[in-house]
Design a protein around this motif. Structure first.
Motif, PDB file in Angstrom:
ATOM      1  N   LEU A 186       0.832  -1.201   0.000  1.00 13.29           N
ATOM      2  CA  LEU A 186       0.000   0.000   0.000  1.00 13.29           C
ATOM      3  C   LEU A 186       0.867   1.253   0.000  1.00 13.29           C
ATOM      4  N   ALA A 187       1.957   1.212   0.742  1.00 12.33           N
ATOM      5  CA  ALA A 187       2.866   2.356   0.796  1.00 12.33           C
ATOM      6  C   ALA A 187       3.460   2.652  -0.578  1.00 12.33           C
ATOM      7  N   ILE A 188       3.835   1.630  -1.307  1.00 12.51           N
ATOM      8  CA  ILE A 188       4.381   1.821  -2.655  1.00 12.51           C
ATOM      9  C   ILE A 188       3.316   2.449  -3.561  1.00 12.51           C
ATOM     10  N   ILE A 189       2.082   1.980  -3.431  1.00 13.55           N
ATOM     11  CA  ILE A 189       0.987   2.567  -4.214  1.00 13.55           C
ATOM     12  C   ILE A 189       0.814   4.043  -3.855  1.00 13.55           C
ATOM     13  N   LEU A 190       0.885   4.366  -2.554  1.00 11.46           N
ATOM     14  CA  LEU A 190       0.754   5.768  -2.124  1.00 11.46           C
ATOM     15  C   LEU A 190       1.854   6.641  -2.708  1.00 11.46           C
ATOM     16  N   LEU A 191       3.066   6.088  -2.833  1.00  9.50           N
ATOM     17  CA  LEU A 191       4.170   6.856  -3.420  1.00  9.50           C
ATOM     18  C   LEU A 191       3.907   7.186  -4.897  1.00  9.50           C
ATOM     19  N   PHE A 192       3.324   6.240  -5.616  1.00  4.76           N
ATOM     20  CA  PHE A 192       3.115   6.427  -7.048  1.00  4.76           C
ATOM     21  C   PHE A 192       1.781   7.096  -7.400  1.00  4.76           C
ATOM     22  N   LEU A 193       0.810   7.062  -6.490  1.00  6.09           N
ATOM     23  CA  LEU A 193      -0.541   7.542  -6.796  1.00  6.09           C
ATOM     24  C   LEU A 193      -0.599   8.959  -7.359  1.00  6.09           C
ATOM     25  N   PRO A 194       0.060   9.952  -6.739  1.00  5.88           N
ATOM     26  CA  PRO A 194      -0.032  11.304  -7.311  1.00  5.88           C
ATOM     27  C   PRO A 194       0.538  11.382  -8.724  1.00  5.88           C
ATOM     28  N   HIS A 195       1.549  10.561  -9.001  1.00  2.67           N
ATOM     29  CA  HIS A 195       2.179  10.593 -10.321  1.00  2.67           C
ATOM     30  C   HIS A 195       1.345   9.837 -11.343  1.00  2.67           C
ATOM     31  N   ILE A 196       0.587   8.857 -10.884  1.00  2.00           N
ATOM     32  CA  ILE A 196      -0.345   8.165 -11.774  1.00  2.00           C
ATOM     33  C   ILE A 196      -1.484   9.113 -12.145  1.00  2.00           C
ATOM     34  N   ILE A 197      -1.998   9.830 -11.153  1.00  2.00           N
ATOM     35  CA  ILE A 197      -3.059  10.821 -11.412  1.00  2.00           C
ATOM     36  C   ILE A 197      -2.512  11.918 -12.308  1.00  2.00           C
ATOM     37  N   GLY A 198      -1.323  12.359 -12.028  1.00  2.00           N
ATOM     38  CA  GLY A 198      -0.660  13.374 -12.843  1.00  2.00           C
ATOM     39  C   GLY A 198      -0.804  14.777 -12.280  1.00  2.00           C
ATOM     40  N   ALA A 199       0.254  15.522 -12.411  1.00  2.00           N
ATOM     41  CA  ALA A 199       0.273  16.910 -11.948  1.00  2.00           C
ATOM     42  C   ALA A 199      -0.435  17.792 -12.964  1.00  2.00           C
ATOM     43  N   PRO A 200      -1.034  18.875 -12.488  1.00  2.00           N
ATOM     44  CA  PRO A 200      -1.657  19.805 -13.435  1.00  2.00           C
ATOM     45  C   PRO A 200      -0.583  20.515 -14.255  1.00  2.00           C
ATOM     46  N   LEU A 201      -0.746  20.498 -15.542  1.00  2.00           N
ATOM     47  CA  LEU A 201       0.230  21.105 -16.441  1.00  2.00           C
ATOM     48  C   LEU A 201      -0.435  22.217 -17.244  1.00  2.00           C
ATOM     49  N   PRO A 202       0.336  23.217 -17.659  1.00  2.00           N
ATOM     50  CA  PRO A 202      -0.245  24.290 -18.469  1.00  2.00           C
ATOM     51  C   PRO A 202      -0.599  23.773 -19.865  1.00  2.00           C
ATOM     52  N   GLU A 203      -1.550  24.429 -20.482  1.00  2.00           N
ATOM     53  CA  GLU A 203      -1.920  24.041 -21.839  1.00  2.00           C
ATOM     54  C   GLU A 203      -0.799  24.348 -22.824  1.00  2.00           C
ATOM     55  N   VAL A 204      -0.068  25.434 -22.559  1.00  2.00           N
ATOM     56  CA  VAL A 204       1.046  25.846 -23.411  1.00  2.00           C
ATOM     57  C   VAL A 204       2.295  25.902 -22.545  1.00  2.00           C
ATOM     58  N   HIS A 205       3.362  25.262 -22.998  1.00  2.00           N
ATOM     59  CA  HIS A 205       4.626  25.285 -22.252  1.00  2.00           C
ATOM     60  C   HIS A 205       5.494  26.420 -22.778  1.00  2.00           C
ATOM     61  N   GLY A 206       6.303  26.974 -21.879  1.00  2.00           N
ATOM     62  CA  GLY A 206       7.237  28.009 -22.302  1.00  2.00           C
ATOM     63  C   GLY A 206       7.402  29.054 -21.231  1.00  2.00           C
ATOM     64  N   GLY A 207       8.164  30.072 -21.570  1.00  2.00           N
ATOM     65  CA  GLY A 207       8.416  31.158 -20.645  1.00  2.00           C
ATOM     66  C   GLY A 207       9.351  32.161 -21.280  1.00  2.00           C
ATOM     67  N   THR A 208       9.755  33.125 -20.485  1.00  2.00           N
ATOM     68  CA  THR A 208      10.598  34.195 -21.002  1.00  2.00           C
ATOM     69  C   THR A 208      12.091  33.897 -20.890  1.00  2.00           C
ATOM     70  N   ALA A 209      12.462  32.929 -20.072  1.00  2.00           N
ATOM     71  CA  ALA A 209      13.893  32.631 -19.847  1.00  2.00           C
ATOM     72  C   ALA A 209      14.392  31.606 -20.867  1.00  2.00           C
ATOM     73  N   PRO A 210      15.671  31.666 -21.205  1.00  2.00           N
ATOM     74  CA  PRO A 210      16.240  30.658 -22.103  1.00  2.00           C
ATOM     75  C   PRO A 210      16.253  29.271 -21.453  1.00  2.00           C
ATOM     76  N   GLN A 211      16.221  28.227 -22.264  1.00  2.00           N
ATOM     77  CA  GLN A 211      16.182  26.844 -21.784  1.00  2.00           C
ATOM     78  C   GLN A 211      17.378  26.518 -20.894  1.00  2.00           C
ATOM     79  N   GLU A 212      18.564  27.040 -21.217  1.00  2.00           N
ATOM     80  CA  GLU A 212      19.758  26.766 -20.410  1.00  2.00           C
ATOM     81  C   GLU A 212      19.589  27.288 -18.985  1.00  2.00           C
ATOM     82  N   MET A 213      18.973  28.455 -18.853  1.00  2.00           N
ATOM     83  CA  MET A 213      18.759  29.041 -17.531  1.00  2.00           C
ATOM     84  C   MET A 213      17.762  28.183 -16.747  1.00  2.00           C
ATOM     85  N   PHE A 214      16.742  27.705 -17.414  1.00  2.00           N
ATOM     86  CA  PHE A 214      15.754  26.849 -16.784  1.00  2.00           C
ATOM     87  C   PHE A 214      16.399  25.567 -16.256  1.00  2.00           C
TER      88      PHE A 214
END
Length: 130
Positions: free
Chosen positions: A68-96
């Motif tokens: 059960l503990a292993i399932i609890l560790l993976f559960l949020p990642h199975i559900i998935g984090a909220p992500l933006p519809e569009v990826h990007g930003g003002t900083a260069p990729q190297e800085m990120f």
């Protein structure tokens, strides 16, 4: 002892920073992101579930509970984090990329140090009470 303090610090690092960062990586200002409330709910649930999972793993020898503990560790990642519809930003990729590496290292040092210093302070507090 110091070993237990470092282990505790490492587990807190995993629960509070590393595991949530697998879904929601650290963000530079100006980076496009999902709604703040959605990200906060996901982060808090990941921290709480990870914490429960490690408590079960460390303090319970029952294989069913450890599963059960292993399932609890993976559960949020199975559900998935909220992500933006569009990826990007003002900083260069190297800085990120440099920012992400820096936050991982800084957080690791912080939590390991905090774990070690907590054990030292706890010992001093116990000595004064005796």
């Amino acid at each position: 002892n110091l070993k237990n303090g470092l282990i505790s610090g490492f587990v807190v690092y995993l629960c509070v920073f590393a595991l949530p960062s697998l879904g929601l990586s650290p963000e530079l200002p100006g980076t496009l992101a999902a709604q703040l409330q959605d990200r906060q709910i996901w982060w808090i649930s990941t921290v709480v579930l990870s914490s429960f999972a490690f408590v079960i793993l460390f303090f319970n020898k029952n294989k069913m509970y450890q599963g059960l503990a292993i399932i609890l560790l993976f559960l949020p990642h199975i559900i998935g984090a909220p992500l933006p519809e569009v990826h990007g930003g003002t900083a260069p990729q190297e800085m990120f990329e440099e920012y992400i590496l820096s936050t991982y290292i800084t957080n690791a040092v912080f939590w390991l140090f905090l774990g070690a210093i907590s054990i030292s302070l706890f010992k001093r507090f116990q000595e004064k009470q005796v």
